[in-house]
Design a protein around this motif. Structure first.
Motif, PDB file in Angstrom:
ATOM      1  N   PRO A 180      56.176  14.940  16.742  1.00 12.43           N
ATOM      2  CA  PRO A 180      55.203  15.863  16.941  1.00 12.43           C
ATOM      3  C   PRO A 180      55.432  16.713  18.174  1.00 12.43           C
ATOM      4  O   PRO A 180      55.732  16.152  19.189  1.00 12.43           O
ATOM      5  CB  PRO A 180      53.851  14.919  17.113  1.00 12.43           C
ATOM      6  CG  PRO A 180      54.415  13.664  17.803  1.00 12.43           C
ATOM      7  CD  PRO A 180      55.591  13.416  17.082  1.00 12.43           C
ATOM      8  N   VAL A 181      55.494  18.201  17.898  1.00 13.19           N
ATOM      9  CA  VAL A 181      55.867  19.132  19.164  1.00 13.19           C
ATOM     10  C   VAL A 181      55.005  20.194  18.892  1.00 13.19           C
ATOM     11  O   VAL A 181      54.161  20.573  17.877  1.00 13.19           O
ATOM     12  CB  VAL A 181      57.157  19.334  18.850  1.00 13.19           C
ATOM     13  CG1 VAL A 181      58.346  18.317  19.104  1.00 13.19           C
ATOM     14  CG2 VAL A 181      57.690  20.061  17.652  1.00 13.19           C
ATOM     15  N   CYS A 182      54.869  20.530  19.979  1.00 15.17           N
ATOM     16  CA  CYS A 182      54.131  22.007  20.322  1.00 15.17           C
ATOM     17  C   CYS A 182      54.670  22.993  21.516  1.00 15.17           C
ATOM     18  O   CYS A 182      55.391  22.440  22.324  1.00 15.17           O
ATOM     19  CB  CYS A 182      52.715  21.620  20.658  1.00 15.17           C
ATOM     20  SG  CYS A 182      52.337  20.844  22.044  1.00 15.17           S
ATOM     21  N   PRO A 183      54.427  24.262  21.348  1.00 15.74           N
ATOM     22  CA  PRO A 183      54.930  25.197  22.552  1.00 15.74           C
ATOM     23  C   PRO A 183      54.313  24.752  23.913  1.00 15.74           C
ATOM     24  O   PRO A 183      53.112  24.205  24.008  1.00 15.74           O
ATOM     25  CB  PRO A 183      54.655  26.486  22.031  1.00 15.74           C
ATOM     26  CG  PRO A 183      54.320  26.537  20.715  1.00 15.74           C
ATOM     27  CD  PRO A 183      53.642  25.037  20.596  1.00 15.74           C
ATOM     28  N   SER A 184      55.018  25.060  25.049  1.00 12.64           N
ATOM     29  CA  SER A 184      54.444  24.528  26.299  1.00 12.64           C
ATOM     30  C   SER A 184      55.174  25.860  27.301  1.00 12.64           C
ATOM     31  O   SER A 184      56.465  25.975  27.011  1.00 12.64           O
ATOM     32  CB  SER A 184      55.025  23.445  26.649  1.00 12.64           C
ATOM     33  OG  SER A 184      54.465  23.021  28.037  1.00 12.64           O
ATOM     34  N   ALA A 185      54.530  26.296  28.052  1.00  9.50           N
ATOM     35  CA  ALA A 185      55.071  27.144  29.202  1.00  9.50           C
ATOM     36  C   ALA A 185      56.316  26.527  29.825  1.00  9.50           C
ATOM     37  O   ALA A 185      56.115  25.147  30.229  1.00  9.50           O
ATOM     38  CB  ALA A 185      54.088  27.327  30.159  1.00  9.50           C
ATOM     39  N   HIS A 186      57.485  27.293  29.811  1.00 11.28           N
ATOM     40  CA  HIS A 186      58.540  26.569  30.275  1.00 11.28           C
ATOM     41  C   HIS A 186      59.441  27.502  31.452  1.00 11.28           C
ATOM     42  O   HIS A 186      59.942  26.709  32.242  1.00 11.28           O
ATOM     43  CB  HIS A 186      59.468  26.615  28.938  1.00 11.28           C
ATOM     44  CG  HIS A 186      60.665  25.889  29.209  1.00 11.28           C
ATOM     45  ND1 HIS A 186      60.804  24.489  29.585  1.00 11.28           N
ATOM     46  CD2 HIS A 186      62.003  26.058  29.056  1.00 11.28           C
ATOM     47  CE1 HIS A 186      62.207  23.970  29.437  1.00 11.28           C
ATOM     48  NE2 HIS A 186      62.871  25.200  29.346  1.00 11.28           N
ATOM     49  N   TYR A 187      59.473  28.712  31.290  1.00 16.65           N
ATOM     50  CA  TYR A 187      60.469  29.363  31.896  1.00 16.65           C
ATOM     51  C   TYR A 187      60.021  30.720  32.113  1.00 16.65           C
ATOM     52  O   TYR A 187      59.660  31.606  31.327  1.00 16.65           O
ATOM     53  CB  TYR A 187      61.854  29.334  31.458  1.00 16.65           C
ATOM     54  CG  TYR A 187      62.810  29.911  32.426  1.00 16.65           C
ATOM     55  CD1 TYR A 187      63.502  28.956  33.214  1.00 16.65           C
ATOM     56  CD2 TYR A 187      63.356  31.180  32.311  1.00 16.65           C
ATOM     57  CE1 TYR A 187      64.775  29.456  34.131  1.00 16.65           C
ATOM     58  CE2 TYR A 187      64.423  31.716  33.126  1.00 16.65           C
ATOM     59  CZ  TYR A 187      64.888  30.651  34.097  1.00 16.65           C
ATOM     60  OH  TYR A 187      65.895  31.211  35.029  1.00 16.65           O
ATOM     61  N   HIS A 201      58.608  27.050  25.880  1.00 18.18           N
ATOM     62  CA  HIS A 201      59.492  26.202  24.803  1.00 18.18           C
ATOM     63  C   HIS A 201      58.836  25.869  23.748  1.00 18.18           C
ATOM     64  O   HIS A 201      57.908  25.564  23.737  1.00 18.18           O
ATOM     65  CB  HIS A 201      59.937  25.224  25.853  1.00 18.18           C
ATOM     66  CG  HIS A 201      61.250  24.346  25.219  1.00 18.18           C
ATOM     67  ND1 HIS A 201      61.062  23.557  24.051  1.00 18.18           N
ATOM     68  CD2 HIS A 201      62.487  24.236  25.755  1.00 18.18           C
ATOM     69  CE1 HIS A 201      62.399  23.126  23.813  1.00 18.18           C
ATOM     70  NE2 HIS A 201      63.257  23.781  24.848  1.00 18.18           N
ATOM     71  N   PRO A 202      59.533  25.944  22.633  1.00 16.51           N
ATOM     72  CA  PRO A 202      58.915  25.754  21.313  1.00 16.51           C
ATOM     73  C   PRO A 202      58.424  24.114  21.040  1.00 16.51           C
ATOM     74  O   PRO A 202      57.481  24.046  20.106  1.00 16.51           O
ATOM     75  CB  PRO A 202      59.934  26.176  20.197  1.00 16.51           C
ATOM     76  CG  PRO A 202      60.930  26.880  21.216  1.00 16.51           C
ATOM     77  CD  PRO A 202      60.944  26.652  22.456  1.00 16.51           C
ATOM     78  N   THR A 203      59.244  23.316  21.696  1.00 19.56           N
ATOM     79  CA  THR A 203      59.164  22.076  21.312  1.00 19.56           C
ATOM     80  C   THR A 203      59.070  21.139  22.468  1.00 19.56           C
ATOM     81  O   THR A 203      60.191  20.453  23.153  1.00 19.56           O
ATOM     82  CB  THR A 203      60.260  21.629  20.668  1.00 19.56           C
ATOM     83  OG1 THR A 203      61.538  21.728  21.116  1.00 19.56           O
ATOM     84  CG2 THR A 203      60.360  22.264  19.230  1.00 19.56           C
ATOM     85  N   SER A 231      47.987  25.421  31.621  1.00 18.33           N
ATOM     86  CA  SER A 231      47.478  23.899  31.566  1.00 18.33           C
ATOM     87  C   SER A 231      48.502  23.128  30.857  1.00 18.33           C
ATOM     88  O   SER A 231      48.427  22.101  31.027  1.00 18.33           O
ATOM     89  CB  SER A 231      46.129  24.307  30.895  1.00 18.33           C
ATOM     90  OG  SER A 231      46.243  24.819  29.597  1.00 18.33           O
ATOM     91  N   THR A 232      49.331  23.502  30.100  1.00 20.36           N
ATOM     92  CA  THR A 232      50.388  22.551  29.217  1.00 20.36           C
ATOM     93  C   THR A 232      51.679  23.292  29.876  1.00 20.36           C
ATOM     94  O   THR A 232      52.250  24.446  29.373  1.00 20.36           O
ATOM     95  CB  THR A 232      50.269  22.878  27.667  1.00 20.36           C
ATOM     96  OG1 THR A 232      48.971  22.240  27.445  1.00 20.36           O
ATOM     97  CG2 THR A 232      51.142  21.936  27.151  1.00 20.36           C
ATOM     98  N   THR A 233      52.740  22.602  30.382  1.00 25.33           N
ATOM     99  CA  THR A 233      54.037  22.985  30.611  1.00 25.33           C
ATOM    100  C   THR A 233      55.033  21.824  30.777  1.00 25.33           C
ATOM    101  O   THR A 233      54.648  20.817  30.815  1.00 25.33           O
ATOM    102  CB  THR A 233      53.888  23.533  32.178  1.00 25.33           C
ATOM    103  OG1 THR A 233      54.971  24.012  32.368  1.00 25.33           O
ATOM    104  CG2 THR A 233      53.223  22.655  33.387  1.00 25.33           C
ATOM    105  N   SER A 234      56.105  22.160  30.715  1.00 24.76           N
ATOM    106  CA  SER A 234      57.265  21.399  30.757  1.00 24.76           C
ATOM    107  C   SER A 234      57.615  20.859  32.341  1.00 24.76           C
ATOM    108  O   SER A 234      58.441  20.161  32.305  1.00 24.76           O
ATOM    109  CB  SER A 234      58.669  21.735  29.919  1.00 24.76           C
ATOM    110  OG  SER A 234      58.938  22.992  30.439  1.00 24.76           O
TER     111      SER A 234
END
Length: 529
Positions: free
Chosen positions: A347-354, A244-246, A212-215
């Motif tokens: 402001p950052v949060c982790p997101s599905a990345h790779y 991805h952490p940020t 649901s949250t991704t880069s």
């Protein structure tokens, strides 16, 4: 409708375009480059940080890059694959430059190298903070100017063609499965055409859109992995999803979340809580420059124990003008939502990345299915192991595209088109009027994967995900058989298949390793070997 191309390339990012350019002028035949959207929408264009390669031998060397990769991968990485990528990286960089890609240089005319988390030296080639966009731009221009490459945009690959489509029973124990091409949805006619090929290459990218949250952009639905798996190819290491952490915390945006490159931490940005307290010293001696799996879990833990929606990156201590010069796009993006990164925390949060796993391939990029190759994020070369080292993905794609091209050029003369392949049969199917079902199911997949198969897992969560996905699978397969093929139902089908693979392989790994962290088998919380 039947079309014939000697080389069928499915996917238009760095992997697909490097391969297409490498084989196009060989005189071995025609090349089709099939993209599910437009050529400029590939995930490659979203990569900000850069490309890892040892180019400054005065201070860096292959052994250091190899060791950094093995450490980041939690020693699951295939050492031969790591050596293959690292040692061939400079050659791949030269090829990219020759195709028109530009990398930033310093006043001495040497590459302006960055350092990122997990790297022991400065070896990241970049183009400001939009390296992926520059790579995509350069390769797109080269591809469009090459008369031997036919670009087919907005064409969607539905299935890989094998002996199965000739009436032969194919199982995972069947030897010598062969790929004869692919069934591809034509956007103009809305019919599925038959593309016959001597060699097929999958370069379809990642799986981020399952979460649901991704880069990643919404097109990252794991299509190549799902098609290859249904065709009975070997798929490996799917439990290792990198978060991805940020990414920029901005509730007003959904897919894709805006990436805050790892290079920013290499530049000197420090992770802090919103109140200004640092926290990475509790998790790793490398602090904010620890590998992504450690940083992502640390942020996730801090958010949970403090009840936060985000943590922060602080680079207010850095020179403001230098920051703007290094990260112009990030500066402008943050400014657009009222954040001046030279004066305020990000402001950052982790997101599905790779996706570190995928279609298992050898050093030639060959899958377990004969005449089917896979390159880039949809493949599992063994390079990444349990966790991808920052900026190793783009160089892996470029190196393996070249390896696959060399191998196919040496073997393609042995292959012919299989003219016995039947055309796609949609007789008796109906037009799908139930789009709300597909939309809702896609939303459900995102919730299932994010809630139960995320950064921290447990047996109970994984079992719940398995059961929910199984129900969605049964419902979607029933609908797929009833209606004519469309991009949205095919994407949903692929997302469910890939979600199942991630969940199943996560259940099978009875340990916490790399990106796979489970509370039921904790090796040691935040252990980084």
């Amino acid at each position: 409708m039947i079309q014939k191309y000697d080389f069928l390339v499915i996917g238009g990012g760095i992997a697909g375009m490097c391969y297409a350019l490498s084989v196009a002028n060989s005189g071995k035949g025609k090349v089709a480059l099939v993209c599910k959207t437009t050529l400029d929408e590939a995930n490659t264009a979203k990569a900000q940080g850069g490309v890892a390669a040892v180019t400054n031998l005065a201070v860096d060397n292959f052994e250091k890059h190899i060791n950094d990769t093995m450490v980041a991968g939690d020693y699951i990485s295939d050492l031969d694959a790591v050596k293959h990528v690292v040692c061939n990286a400079p050659k791949a960089i030269n090829a990219l430059v020759n195709w028109g890609v530009n990398f930033d240089k310093n006043n001495n005319g040497e590459y302006d190298l960055h350092r990122e988390g997990g790297h022991s030296d400065f070896r990241i080639l970049h183009h400001a903070d939009d390296t992926g966009f520059e790579i995509q731009r350069g390769l797109m221009e080269a591809v469009r100017q090459n008369n031997n490459i036919t670009v087919l945009e907005n064409h969607y690959a539905v299935e890989i063609i094998t002996q199965h489509h000739l009436g032969v029973q194919v199982t995972r124990r069947t030897n010598n499965i062969e790929c004869f091409g692919a069934y591809i949805l034509n956007p103009t006619t809305q019919k599925v055409d038959t593309f016959l090929s001597k060699v097929t290459l999958l370069a379809t990218g990642g799986v981020g859109a399952l979460y649901s949250t991704t880069s990643n952009p919404v097109i990252a639905t794991g299509d190549g992995i799902a098609m290859a798996y249904r065709a009975k190819a070997t798929v490996k290491d799917m439990e290792f999803v990198q978060f991805h952490p940020t990414v920029l915390y901005n509730p007003a945006e959904t897919h894709p979340a805006f990436l805050i490159t790892e290079a920013m931490r290499g530049y000197g940005a420090v992770l802090k809580l919103p109140n200004g307290n640092e926290f990475m010293h509790k998790y790793d001696e490398r602090l904010s420059l620890a590998p992504r799996d450690i940083v992502a879990r640390a942020i996730d833990h801090e958010m949970k124990i403090h009840g936060l929606d985000f943590v922060c990156l602080d680079l207010t201590h850095k020179d403001a003008e230098e920051t703007k010069r290094h990260f112009p796009h990030i500066y402008q993006k943050c400014l657009s939502i009222g954040i001046d990164i030279t004066k305020q925390f990000i402001p950052v949060c982790p997101s599905a990345h790779y996706m570190c796993g995928g279609i298992k391939v050898n050093k030639n990029g060959e899958s377990s299915i004969h005449r089917l190759y896979a390159v880039g994020e949809c493949s599992c070369t063994g390079l990444h192991g349990g966790n991808r080292l920052a900026s190793n993905s783009l160089i892996e794609a470029a190196v393996y595209a070249q390896s696959a091209a060399e191998h196919t050029l040496n073997t393609i003369d042995n292959y012919n088109f299989n003219t016995l392949v039947p055309e796609w049969n949609d007789e008796g199917t109906l037009t799908n009027e139930e789009h709300v079902l597909i939309t809702q199911c896609i939303r459900e997949v995102g919730e299932i994967m994010s809630n139960y198969v995320g950064i921290v897992r447990s047996d109970l969560r994984l079992k719940r995900a398995w059961n929910r996905l199984d129900l969605l699978y049964e419902e979607t397969e029933e609908l797929f058989k009833r209606v004519t093929a469309t991009k949205d139902i095919c994407e949903l089908r692929n997302m469910i298949n890939v979600g199942y693979l991630i969940t199943r392989q996560a259940i099978e790994r009875k340990e916490s390793r790399g990106l796979h962290f489970t509370v039921d088998y904790p090796k040691h919380a935040y252990d980084q070997r």
